[in-house]
Design an enzyme around this catalytic site. Structure first.
Site, PDB file in Angstrom:
ATOM      1  CG  ASP A 158      80.445  58.376  74.233  1.00  6.02           C
ATOM      2  OD1 ASP A 158      79.280  57.976  74.069  1.00  6.02           O
ATOM      3  OD2 ASP A 158      81.422  57.618  74.347  1.00  6.02           O
ATOM      4  CG  ASP A 217      85.344  60.439  75.424  1.00  7.29           C
ATOM      5  OD1 ASP A 217      84.204  60.649  75.890  1.00  7.29           O
ATOM      6  OD2 ASP A 217      85.531  59.714  74.432  1.00  7.29           O
ATOM      7  CE1 TYR A 271      79.831  54.010  71.702  1.00  5.87           C
ATOM      8  CE2 TYR A 271      81.202  55.953  71.343  1.00  5.87           C
ATOM      9  CZ  TYR A 271      80.556  55.076  72.205  1.00  5.87           C
ATOM     10  OH  TYR A 271      80.654  55.260  73.564  1.00  5.87           O
ATOM     11  CD  GLU A 301      84.982  55.045  79.208  1.00  6.69           C
ATOM     12  OE1 GLU A 301      84.870  55.973  80.025  1.00  6.69           O
ATOM     13  OE2 GLU A 301      85.834  55.016  78.302  1.00  6.69           O
TER      14      GLU A 301
END
Length: 593
Positions: free
Chosen positions: A214, A217, A366, A573
């Site tokens: 994703d 990670d 999510y 991120e």
């Protein structure tokens, strides 16, 4: 360098249901805008304007030699000899009112230089001086254009753009390759990546290897992954010219297929779909290489008794979009994608529910706000893929069932497809109600949405630039479909230029001026194996040993403040969905420019 010459014939048209000569209609403008030529192919647009209304149309294109492949997503192509190609309208674009313009984008692949020798619309005589041809020989007007083939390694940006959009497109696709899970192909272009998560299995031993990690990670979250693949496929279909001109058509198809291959594996039964591999909490307790993982990686699924209409609907949309993308180049794979898409849509519609109720761990990271948008989204994509009126009726029904689909969205994202499905319905139907929804959204983000001092549209602190790329893409597709084209295209370019440098720096790793060098990405932060990698690598101030080319970082706050700090996962991120809309918007600018 070689040149390609295109001969364009301006031809008359008429309503296909009446005697053509009685129609007396001429093409007011019918030009081939050649976007790009590469070593063994070209990408171009055929732009035509209808002076009188028609309810169907047919274009016949004749090349001077056989092609190896021909692709278009604006019509149904057919050929018996690979020289003469017939393009018939799709159900949603056959009706053209008087004065309407239509752009037919196509890719032509050839073993050696080819020329278009004629173009005929509805097979009717040509026009001269604005009048329909009479009963004799066709009168012709011929326009010839020349384009020089760029070097395959050329990095020159289109002259009207201040940044090298083609380079950004190439590097963004490298980011997706860096996110691959499973067994990597022999042509892997990311030298610091290797095979990983080779033991991902379902509860009955199903092979669930593959797919994408994703973000920084190593969890495979199904909903944002599917949303990313849908948007990537949409960009590859509608802005094929942008990819072709940058020499990236092959790579974007590979990126989409890496995701859809996994979705097909994960769809283990008509009402069973695996929606996550890896536990988010366990995974986030580990900082290191994907190749070195030893933790347990459970895989979670939805099923009829524990449904997830959002997850199943989005996966159906991704597979339906992929079926369009591969329809010409890989028909058997296209058919497989479509079969799974139909089953997953039926599953999503008949067994209603949010996927986090079946996969609670996914909800921690999510959480879905609803599934009405995914149901409409999937139905609309299936209609575009099949031309089956049943799916269009379904999509329209969902707009009535879920009132939020008719309102102005506040974003377009992995969780909210509202702006996307409103736009897709406008593309498919041309109905004024959907057109109004689209312009309401794009007018709002262009004129009234919050802005930073330097002009960035600011919709959310989490992935602020992800939202910039997403709205840019939506408004570029709207522009391509004739909605306030100049205003929306200029807005999108302004927002993308902010990302690429106008905001004071580049926010794309490995591109431009002062790009981020410490994105929040465990694998990129690790030194070459077998050197150890752990939490020290998260907190070091040193740049990442590996450049995560093309990754779009989260971005600055509402005041344009940003620090390139690896531990700041809000601003640094990276994620699959961060790049999807952004990359598709970059392709859109290249195509429209």
């Amino acid at each position: 360098m070689a040149g390609v010459w295109l001969s364009l014939l301006l031809l008359s048209i008429g309503n296909s249901n009446i005697v053509v000569r009685a129609a007396g209609a001429c093409v007011q403008s019918g030009v081939i805008n050649e976007k790009s030529v590469w070593n063994q192919g070209m990408s171009a647009n055929l732009n035509i304007k209808f002076p009188s209304a028609v309810n169907s149309w047919r274009v016949t294109m004749t090349f001077d030699r056989a092609l190896t492949n021909f692709e278009t997503w604006s019509a149904t192509p057919s050929t018996s000899n690979n020289v003469v190609y017939t393009l018939d309208n799709l159900p949603y674009n056959g009706n053209q009112p008087a004065g309407a313009s239509l752009s037919i984008a196509f890719n032509a692949h050839f073993a050696s230089k080819a020329e278009v020798t004629s173009v005929k619309l509805n097979g009717v005589e040509q026009c001269r001086g604005g009048r329909a041809g009479g009963g004799g020989a066709a009168a012709t007007t011929t326009t010839t254009t020349t384009t020089t083939t760029p070097s395959a390694s050329s990095n020159n940006p289109p002259s009207s753009l201040p940044y090298n959009y083609q380079e950004v497109l190439r590097k963004s696709l490298l980011f997706y390759e860096a996110q691959r899970s499973g067994r990597l192909p022999s042509n892997n272009r990311i030298p610091w990546r290797g095979d990983s998560a080779m033991n991902d299995r379902g509860k009955n031993g199903e092979d669930l290897t593959g797919g994408y990690y994703d973000a920084g990670d190593r969890v495979k979250f199904g909903l944002p992954m599917a949303a990313s693949i849908t948007v990537l496929a949409w960009g590859a279909i509608d802005f094929a010219n942008g990819y072709a001109g940058a020499g990236q058509s092959k790579y974007v198809k590979q990126a989409v297929k890496w995701g859809t291959d996994y979705f097909i594996k994960a769809h283990v039964g008509s009402t069973e779909l695996y929606g996550q591999c890896g536990n988010g909490d366990t995974d986030h307790a580990y900082w290191g290489r994907a190749e070195d993982m030893t933790m347990n990686r459970p895989c979670y699924k939805i099923m009829a008794s524990k449904p997830g209409s959002d997850l199943a609907g989005e996966t159906a949309a991704a597979l339906a979009a992929a079926s369009i993308l591969f329809k010409t180049s890989n028909p058997s794979y296209s058919a497989t994608c479509l079969q799974h898409a139909k089953q997953l849509f039926q599953f999503a519609d008949r067994h209603r529910g949010k996927y986090q109720d079946a996969i609670p761990n996914a909800g921690k990271f999510y959480s879905s706000s609803g599934y009405g948008d995914e149901l409409a989204w999937a139905a609309a994509w299936l209609y575009r893929a099949t031309n089956d009126q049943t799916y269009l009726n379904k999509a329209k029904g969902f707009f009535q069932e879920f009132s939020d689909l008719r309102g102005r969205p506040s974003e377009f994202s992995w969780n909210s497809k509202h702006a996307g499905v409103q736009l897709l319905m406008h593309q498919l139907t041309g109905e004024s109600s959907y057109r109004s929804m689209v312009t309401q959204f794009c007018d709002w983000v262009r004129n009234n949405a919050p802005r930073s001092p330097k002009g960035m549209v600011y919709l959310n602190q989490w992935g602020s630039l992800r939202h910039v790329g997403n709205v840019a893409f939506i408004c570029l597709v709207a522009a391509k479909n004739g909605l306030k084209s100049n205003a929306y295209e200029n807005f999108a370019i302004q927002q993308l230029n902010y990302i690429l440098g106008d905001g004071g720096r580049s926010y794309v790793v490995g591109f431009g001026k002062n790009p981020p060098v410490r994105p929040h990405h465990a694998g990129a932060s690790c030194p070459d194996a077998p050197a150890p990698c752990g939490w020290d690598q998260l907190h070091t101030s040193e740049p990442n040993p590996h450049v995560l080319y093309g990754a779009l970082v989260g971005g600055p706050d509402q005041y344009d403040a940003y620090e390139d700090k690896r531990s700041d996962y809000v601003k640094n991120e990276v994620a699959l969905d961060y790049n999807a809309g952004f990359q598709s918007a970059i392709a859109g600018v290249l195509s429209l420019e």
